[in-house]
Design an enzyme around this catalytic site. Structure first.
Site, PDB file in Angstrom:
ATOM      1  N   ARG A   1     -15.631 -20.071  -4.878  1.00 60.62           N
ATOM      2  CA  ARG A   1     -14.864 -19.390  -5.990  1.00 60.62           C
ATOM      3  C   ARG A   1     -13.691 -20.058  -6.543  1.00 60.62           C
ATOM      4  O   ARG A   1     -13.502 -21.148  -6.070  1.00 60.62           O
ATOM      5  CB  ARG A   1     -14.355 -17.931  -5.368  1.00 60.62           C
ATOM      6  CG  ARG A   1     -13.758 -18.256  -3.860  1.00 60.62           C
ATOM      7  CD  ARG A   1     -12.449 -17.401  -3.542  1.00 60.62           C
ATOM      8  NE  ARG A   1     -11.338 -17.861  -4.713  1.00 60.62           N
ATOM      9  CZ  ARG A   1     -10.600 -18.733  -5.049  1.00 60.62           C
ATOM     10  NH1 ARG A   1     -10.680 -19.704  -3.902  1.00 60.62           N
ATOM     11  NH2 ARG A   1      -9.797 -18.626  -5.716  1.00 60.62           N
TER      12      ARG A   1
ATOM     13  N   ALA B   1     -12.195 -20.792 -10.749  1.00 58.80           N
ATOM     14  CA  ALA B   1     -12.757 -21.115 -11.930  1.00 58.80           C
ATOM     15  C   ALA B   1     -13.173 -22.640 -11.812  1.00 58.80           C
ATOM     16  O   ALA B   1     -14.511 -22.917 -12.126  1.00 58.80           O
ATOM     17  CB  ALA B   1     -11.896 -20.876 -12.918  1.00 58.80           C
TER      18      ALA B   1
ATOM     19  N   ARG C   1     -21.362 -14.756 -12.810  1.00 57.01           N
ATOM     20  CA  ARG C   1     -19.810 -14.327 -12.931  1.00 57.01           C
ATOM     21  C   ARG C   1     -19.410 -14.524 -14.543  1.00 57.01           C
ATOM     22  O   ARG C   1     -19.823 -15.510 -15.019  1.00 57.01           O
ATOM     23  CB  ARG C   1     -18.971 -14.941 -11.934  1.00 57.01           C
ATOM     24  CG  ARG C   1     -19.050 -14.866 -10.617  1.00 57.01           C
ATOM     25  CD  ARG C   1     -17.893 -15.092  -9.582  1.00 57.01           C
ATOM     26  NE  ARG C   1     -16.925 -14.183  -9.794  1.00 57.01           N
ATOM     27  CZ  ARG C   1     -15.692 -14.500  -9.205  1.00 57.01           C
ATOM     28  NH1 ARG C   1     -15.464 -15.714  -8.596  1.00 57.01           N
ATOM     29  NH2 ARG C   1     -14.873 -13.535  -9.320  1.00 57.01           N
TER      30      ARG C   1
ATOM     31  N   ASP D   1      -8.671 -17.915 -15.400  1.00 59.05           N
ATOM     32  CA  ASP D   1      -9.969 -18.126 -15.647  1.00 59.05           C
ATOM     33  C   ASP D   1     -10.501 -18.243 -17.059  1.00 59.05           C
ATOM     34  O   ASP D   1     -11.681 -18.646 -17.289  1.00 59.05           O
ATOM     35  CB  ASP D   1     -10.678 -16.727 -14.810  1.00 59.05           C
ATOM     36  CG  ASP D   1     -10.457 -16.778 -13.459  1.00 59.05           C
ATOM     37  OD1 ASP D   1      -9.177 -16.473 -12.999  1.00 59.05           O
ATOM     38  OD2 ASP D   1     -11.387 -17.150 -12.679  1.00 59.05           O
TER      39      ASP D   1
ATOM     40  N   ASN E   1      -6.656 -13.813 -15.712  1.00 60.63           N
ATOM     41  CA  ASN E   1      -6.752 -14.407 -14.319  1.00 60.63           C
ATOM     42  C   ASN E   1      -6.810 -13.285 -13.484  1.00 60.63           C
ATOM     43  O   ASN E   1      -7.140 -11.937 -13.595  1.00 60.63           O
ATOM     44  CB  ASN E   1      -5.369 -14.952 -13.960  1.00 60.63           C
ATOM     45  CG  ASN E   1      -5.135 -15.894 -12.767  1.00 60.63           C
ATOM     46  OD1 ASN E   1      -6.043 -16.933 -12.769  1.00 60.63           O
ATOM     47  ND2 ASN E   1      -4.297 -15.774 -12.075  1.00 60.63           N
ATOM     48  N   LYS E   2      -6.711 -13.664 -11.981  1.00 66.02           N
ATOM     49  CA  LYS E   2      -7.174 -12.565 -10.898  1.00 66.02           C
ATOM     50  C   LYS E   2      -6.153 -11.230 -11.237  1.00 66.02           C
ATOM     51  O   LYS E   2      -5.211 -11.320 -11.497  1.00 66.02           O
ATOM     52  CB  LYS E   2      -6.672 -13.073  -9.628  1.00 66.02           C
ATOM     53  CG  LYS E   2      -7.140 -12.346  -8.373  1.00 66.02           C
ATOM     54  CD  LYS E   2      -8.421 -11.806  -8.341  1.00 66.02           C
ATOM     55  CE  LYS E   2      -9.311 -12.603  -8.595  1.00 66.02           C
ATOM     56  NZ  LYS E   2     -10.611 -12.257  -8.974  1.00 66.02           N
TER      57      LYS E   2
END
Ligand SMILES: CSC[C@H]1O[C@H](OP(=O)(O)O)[C@H](O)[C@@H]1O
Length: 351
Positions: free
Chosen positions: A48, A50, A91, A237, A247-248
């Site tokens: 995981r 990006a 994803r 990302d 992003n997260k």
């Protein structure tokens, strides 16, 4: 301890990955030989981050080309198109996945024989891998322009060697500052629900001897206000053309806390994560993941049985909350529409 999250072993036709779902308790390497297993590893977040996802997808195409039993260039291309389609569905948010697959598709389309196709997809994947290493080093170099000698960081999720091929982006900046003599302390958001901060970033910083503290995501504003901070550094990302950044999940909240406390907020972005075809953050697809990620921790239920659950895996931080976007071509400053355009032109012109 040096480690590589991703390694292609050509003589075995194997992509060797660290299984990130087993960290921090056990360091397990997976040797994957086919595109389906690599696709599953991306979807299941065994690999995981990006940039790491992009590199893994590139080598999945190499693995598919190596395994294909096709007897014509046309049929080989068909096999690789099927692999490409599966990988693109793994994803949706990290643009690096699509950026890498687009590069592989161009090479596949340009090949004039089966032999040259297999040779050129391997060369392209290796180029993508090597570029990630160089890009991360450049991001850290530019980032030192905004890192004070004594630096207290806030960081979200994991953006280090596990999320990339080698140094990392935002966590690479923290590591580089430490290793170049800055007095560093890093508050690491644990980053619910997958806990990439508590499990992965803490593990990484312990390898490098960087002083840190894992904190509850919701504690960041309080700690920032009461303990102070010099800057926030996060990964990304997908960066839209106006600087809005996916992003997260939880990044937006950290950016709001930074704005409220007058703390500079920097996104560390390889240009492979900048998507100039996406105008604003409103257009970025946000992945939603399984509710079990929220209801359970390490397979132990923590939420009430039967509770309703909603699990967006990313959020978008509006450009107005971002102080700068640190790329391998320099630090883009607001207005990002102009500065990102300049940086992407510099990249295109090979500056
Ligand atoms: C080097 S930035 C990596 C980026 O990817 C992570 O997402 P995930 O763990 O779901 O792959 C997170 O958003 C990081 O900032």
């Amino acid at each position: 301890m040096a480690f590589r999250s991703i390694e292609w072993i050509e003589d075995k036709g194997v992509l060797r990955l660290i299984d990130q779902t087993r960290l921090p308790d056990t360091l397990v390497y997976l040797d994957l030989t086919d595109e389906h297993a690599i696709c599953d590893a991306i979807r299941d977040m065994k690999v995981r981050g990006a940039p790491a996802i992009g590199v893994a997808a590139a080598y999945a195409i190499v693995a598919a080309a190596k395994r294909s039993k096709a007897e014509s260039l046309k049929d080989l291309r068909e096999d690789l198109r099927a692999a490409d389609n599966s990988l693109r569905a793994s994803r949706p948010t990290a643009v690096n996945l699509f950026w890498a697959l687009d590069r592989m598709a161009r090479v596949i389309g340009a090949a004039t024989s089966m032999k040259s196709l297999r040779t050129s997809v391997l060369a392209e994947a290796r180029a993508i891998e090597a570029e990630d290493v160089a890009v991360n080093q450049a991001i850290s170099r530019y980032a030192m322009e905004v890192v004070p000698q004594r630096a207290t960081f806030f960081h979200h999720c994991n953006t280090g060697s596990l999320a990339t091929v080698d140094l990392g982006t935002a966590l690479g900046v923290i590591r580089t500052a430490h290793e170049s003599g800055h007095e560093v302390f890093a508050y690491l958001d644990e980053t619910r629900p997958r806990l990439q901060g508590a499990k992965l970033s803490a593990w990484e910083l312990m390898q490098y001897g960087v002083p840190h503290a894992v904190i509850v995501d919701g504690a960041a504003p309080h700690i920032m206000r009461t303990k102070g901070a010099d800057l926030c550094v996060v990964g990304c990302d997908r960066v839209a053309a106006n600087g809005d950044t996916a992003n997260k999940i939880g990044t937006y909240a950290l950016a709001l806390a930074a704005k409220d406390n007058g703390v500079p907020f920097y996104v560390c972005a390889p240009t492979s994560t900048i998507d100039m075809t996406t105008q604003t953050g409103e257009c970025i697809e946000i992945e939603t993941r399984d509710e079990g990620e929220i209801t359970h921790i390490n397979a132990v239920r923590v939420a009430a049985k039967g509770a309703g659950v909603y699990n967006p895996a990313f959020d978008v931080t509006p450009a107005r909350l971002i102080s700068g976007i640190i790329t391998e071509f320099g630090i883009a400053k607001p207005p990002f529409e102009d500065s990102l355009m300049r940086i992407m032109k510099d990249k295109h012109d090979g500056k």
